[in-house]
Design an enzyme around this catalytic site. Structure first.
Site, mmCIF file in Angstrom:
data_model
loop_
_atom_site.group_PDB
_atom_site.id
_atom_site.type_symbol
_atom_site.label_atom_id
_atom_site.label_comp_id
_atom_site.label_asym_id
_atom_site.label_seq_id
_atom_site.Cartn_x
_atom_site.Cartn_y
_atom_site.Cartn_z
ATOM 1 N N ILE A 40 -8.548 1.301 -12.455
ATOM 2 C CA ILE A 40 -9.973 1.742 -13.276
ATOM 3 C C ILE A 40 -9.923 2.390 -14.611
ATOM 4 O O ILE A 40 -10.692 1.983 -15.414
ATOM 5 C CB ILE A 40 -10.423 2.909 -12.346
ATOM 6 C CG1 ILE A 40 -10.840 2.440 -10.946
ATOM 7 C CG2 ILE A 40 -11.940 3.523 -12.846
ATOM 8 C CD1 ILE A 40 -11.050 3.158 -9.781
ATOM 9 N N TYR A 41 -8.780 2.742 -15.092
ATOM 10 C CA TYR A 41 -8.341 3.235 -16.417
ATOM 11 C C TYR A 41 -8.061 2.157 -17.118
ATOM 12 O O TYR A 41 -7.672 2.213 -18.458
ATOM 13 C CB TYR A 41 -7.312 4.285 -16.277
ATOM 14 C CG TYR A 41 -7.933 5.752 -16.063
ATOM 15 C CD1 TYR A 41 -9.431 5.801 -15.786
ATOM 16 C CD2 TYR A 41 -7.346 6.789 -15.772
ATOM 17 C CE1 TYR A 41 -10.004 6.933 -15.377
ATOM 18 C CE2 TYR A 41 -7.720 8.136 -15.269
ATOM 19 C CZ TYR A 41 -9.100 8.010 -15.106
ATOM 20 O OH TYR A 41 -9.761 9.153 -14.531
ATOM 21 N N THR A 82 -3.392 1.634 -14.526
ATOM 22 C CA THR A 82 -3.598 0.006 -14.611
ATOM 23 C C THR A 82 -4.623 -0.676 -13.645
ATOM 24 O O THR A 82 -5.075 -1.820 -13.747
ATOM 25 C CB THR A 82 -2.579 -0.722 -14.435
ATOM 26 O OG1 THR A 82 -2.058 -0.878 -12.858
ATOM 27 C CG2 THR A 82 -1.354 -0.442 -15.340
ATOM 28 N N ASN A 126 -7.625 11.993 -11.229
ATOM 29 C CA ASN A 126 -8.306 12.238 -12.439
ATOM 30 C C ASN A 126 -8.316 13.810 -12.568
ATOM 31 O O ASN A 126 -7.636 14.424 -11.733
ATOM 32 C CB ASN A 126 -9.666 11.693 -12.391
ATOM 33 C CG ASN A 126 -10.619 12.217 -10.912
ATOM 34 O OD1 ASN A 126 -10.608 13.356 -11.033
ATOM 35 N ND2 ASN A 126 -10.768 11.587 -10.087
ATOM 36 N N ASP A 147 0.757 -1.309 0.048
ATOM 37 C CA ASP A 147 -0.190 -0.218 -0.099
ATOM 38 C C ASP A 147 0.672 1.255 -0.036
ATOM 39 O O ASP A 147 1.713 1.403 0.947
ATOM 40 C CB ASP A 147 -0.842 0.088 1.254
ATOM 41 C CG ASP A 147 -1.729 1.325 1.405
ATOM 42 O OD1 ASP A 147 -1.551 2.031 0.612
ATOM 43 O OD2 ASP A 147 -2.511 1.050 2.302
ATOM 44 N N ILE A 148 0.734 2.005 -0.991
ATOM 45 C CA ILE A 148 1.605 3.197 -1.402
ATOM 46 C C ILE A 148 1.420 4.226 -0.215
ATOM 47 O O ILE A 148 2.456 5.005 0.419
ATOM 48 C CB ILE A 148 1.441 3.809 -2.495
ATOM 49 C CG1 ILE A 148 2.704 4.714 -3.099
ATOM 50 C CG2 ILE A 148 0.296 4.693 -2.696
ATOM 51 C CD1 ILE A 148 2.580 5.085 -4.294
ATOM 52 N N GLY A 189 -9.908 3.630 -6.087
ATOM 53 C CA GLY A 189 -8.329 3.193 -6.228
ATOM 54 C C GLY A 189 -7.443 3.812 -5.348
ATOM 55 O O GLY A 189 -7.820 4.254 -4.276
ATOM 56 N N VAL A 190 -6.354 3.994 -5.765
ATOM 57 C CA VAL A 190 -5.188 4.555 -5.046
ATOM 58 C C VAL A 190 -5.319 6.087 -4.791
ATOM 59 O O VAL A 190 -5.260 6.516 -3.472
ATOM 60 C CB VAL A 190 -3.897 4.288 -5.848
ATOM 61 C CG1 VAL A 190 -3.609 5.255 -7.016
ATOM 62 C CG2 VAL A 190 -2.485 4.780 -4.932
ATOM 63 N N ASP A 191 -6.199 6.766 -5.437
ATOM 64 C CA ASP A 191 -6.552 8.161 -5.114
ATOM 65 C C ASP A 191 -7.416 8.040 -3.967
ATOM 66 O O ASP A 191 -7.317 9.000 -3.090
ATOM 67 C CB ASP A 191 -7.494 8.467 -6.659
ATOM 68 C CG ASP A 191 -7.518 10.063 -6.452
ATOM 69 O OD1 ASP A 191 -7.052 10.780 -5.733
ATOM 70 O OD2 ASP A 191 -8.217 10.501 -7.417
HETATM 71 N N1 AR6 Z 1 -1.323 1.572 -3.088
HETATM 72 C C1 AR6 Z 1 -0.607 1.338 -4.229
HETATM 73 N N2 AR6 Z 1 -1.461 0.823 -5.351
HETATM 74 C C2 AR6 Z 1 -2.710 0.899 -5.097
HETATM 75 C C3 AR6 Z 1 -3.375 1.078 -4.161
HETATM 76 C C4 AR6 Z 1 -2.852 1.441 -2.952
HETATM 77 N N3 AR6 Z 1 -3.191 1.759 -1.625
HETATM 78 N N4 AR6 Z 1 -4.701 1.104 -4.530
HETATM 79 C C5 AR6 Z 1 -4.685 0.575 -5.712
HETATM 80 N N5 AR6 Z 1 -3.540 0.612 -6.275
HETATM 81 P P1 AR6 Z 1 -6.271 3.064 -9.932
HETATM 82 P P2 AR6 Z 1 -6.042 4.323 -12.413
HETATM 83 C C6 AR6 Z 1 -3.332 0.181 -7.590
HETATM 84 O O1 AR6 Z 1 -7.692 2.392 -10.215
HETATM 85 O O2 AR6 Z 1 -6.305 3.076 -13.216
HETATM 86 C C7 AR6 Z 1 -9.516 6.819 -9.508
HETATM 87 O O3 AR6 Z 1 -10.995 6.700 -9.177
HETATM 88 C C8 AR6 Z 1 -4.053 -0.594 -8.499
HETATM 89 O O4 AR6 Z 1 -4.123 -1.926 -8.102
HETATM 90 O O5 AR6 Z 1 -6.067 3.604 -8.637
HETATM 91 O O6 AR6 Z 1 -5.012 5.272 -12.997
HETATM 92 C C9 AR6 Z 1 -9.027 8.210 -10.114
HETATM 93 O O7 AR6 Z 1 -9.744 9.028 -9.176
HETATM 94 C C10 AR6 Z 1 -3.631 -0.185 -9.728
HETATM 95 O O8 AR6 Z 1 -2.745 -1.116 -10.234
HETATM 96 O O9 AR6 Z 1 -5.915 4.445 -10.914
HETATM 97 C C11 AR6 Z 1 -9.188 8.116 -11.132
HETATM 98 O O10 AR6 Z 1 -10.702 8.547 -11.643
HETATM 99 C C12 AR6 Z 1 -2.933 1.409 -9.680
HETATM 100 O O11 AR6 Z 1 -3.059 1.481 -8.228
HETATM 101 C C13 AR6 Z 1 -8.895 6.604 -11.771
HETATM 102 O O12 AR6 Z 1 -9.362 5.926 -10.737
HETATM 103 C C14 AR6 Z 1 -3.998 2.169 -10.308
HETATM 104 O O13 AR6 Z 1 -5.150 2.123 -10.245
HETATM 105 C C15 AR6 Z 1 -7.693 6.452 -12.181
HETATM 106 O O14 AR6 Z 1 -7.513 5.081 -12.605
#
Ligand code: AR6
Length: 168
Positions: A123-124, A121, A23, A9-10, A31-33
């Site tokens: 949601i996008y 990788t 976004n 977890d970052i 997600g991570v956001d």
């Molecule tokens: N620590 C590290 N990596 C993580 C964590 C965490 N706590 N949680 C998820 N990931 P995503 P995107 C990974 O969906 O595809 C949001 O709603 C996850 O497994 O977070 O760039 C934004 O507001 C994946 O490998 O971001 C945007 O609307 C990576 O982080 C949209 O999602 C990115 O997944 C952006 O989509």
């Protein structure tokens, strides 16, 4: 520059800056956001709102820096990855720009350590292998003065892909 790979977890990582896969609204999301805003708290969102009021959010491929609020890191660099569109919308170049602009901000602020998630990788839906190759290649080509970059994978599949590409 040292490249490190972590599965986890970052929000728990103690570095000068963690990168957020945000976004264009900069107002948080899933997600991570979502995880970064939950852990960082109001100060992170307030800074994002300030930037939004000044420049109207953040474009795909660009990046902005804020405080890290209650996180262990000192700063959050928010970048907006491209949504995968079957390779029809210059997604590779847009993703490359995310890494280039995060490195440029780190350089501008004299940061030495930075942790980066697997932008786009989740949601996008950017293909993971392809995204990892771009991430590693771009970071290696644009060294900056960083001492350490930590690639933080949240899922085992991304971790295995990075492990393989980094030749560990
Ligand atoms: N620590 C590290 N990596 C993580 C964590 C965490 N706590 N949680 C998820 N990931 P995503 P995107 C990974 O969906 O595809 C949001 O709603 C996850 O497994 O977070 O760039 C934004 O507001 C994946 O490998 O971001 C945007 O609307 C990576 O982080 C949209 O999602 C990115 O997944 C952006 O989509």
């Amino acid at each position: 520059m040292e490249l490190e790979l972590v599965l986890g977890d970052i929000t728990k990582i103690e570095v000068d800056a963690i990168v957020n896969a945000a976004n264009t609204s900069l107002l948080g999301g899933g997600g991570v956001d979502g995880a970064i805003h939950r852990a960082g708290g109001k100060e992170v969102l307030d800074d994002c709102i300030r930037i939004r009021n000044r420049q109207g959010g953040c474009k795909v491929g660009e990046a902005v820096i804020t405080t890290a609020g209650k996180l262990r890191a000192k700063h959050v660099i928010h970048t907006v990855g491209p949504r995968w569109n079957n390779g029809q919308s210059n997604e590779d170049e847009k993703l490359r720009n995310c890494y280039i602009n995060c490195l440029a901000i780190a350089q501008e602020h004299g940061l030495k350590t930075m942790a980066i998630p697997n932008i786009s990788t989740g949601i996008y839906k950017f293909p993971k292998e392809r995204a990892a190759a771009i991430a590693i290649e771009t970071v290696q080509k644009h060294p900056a003065d960083l001492h350490r970059i930590v690639f933080v994978c949240f899922d085992a599949e991304n971790y295995a892909i990075y492990n393989n590409l980094l030749g560990n």
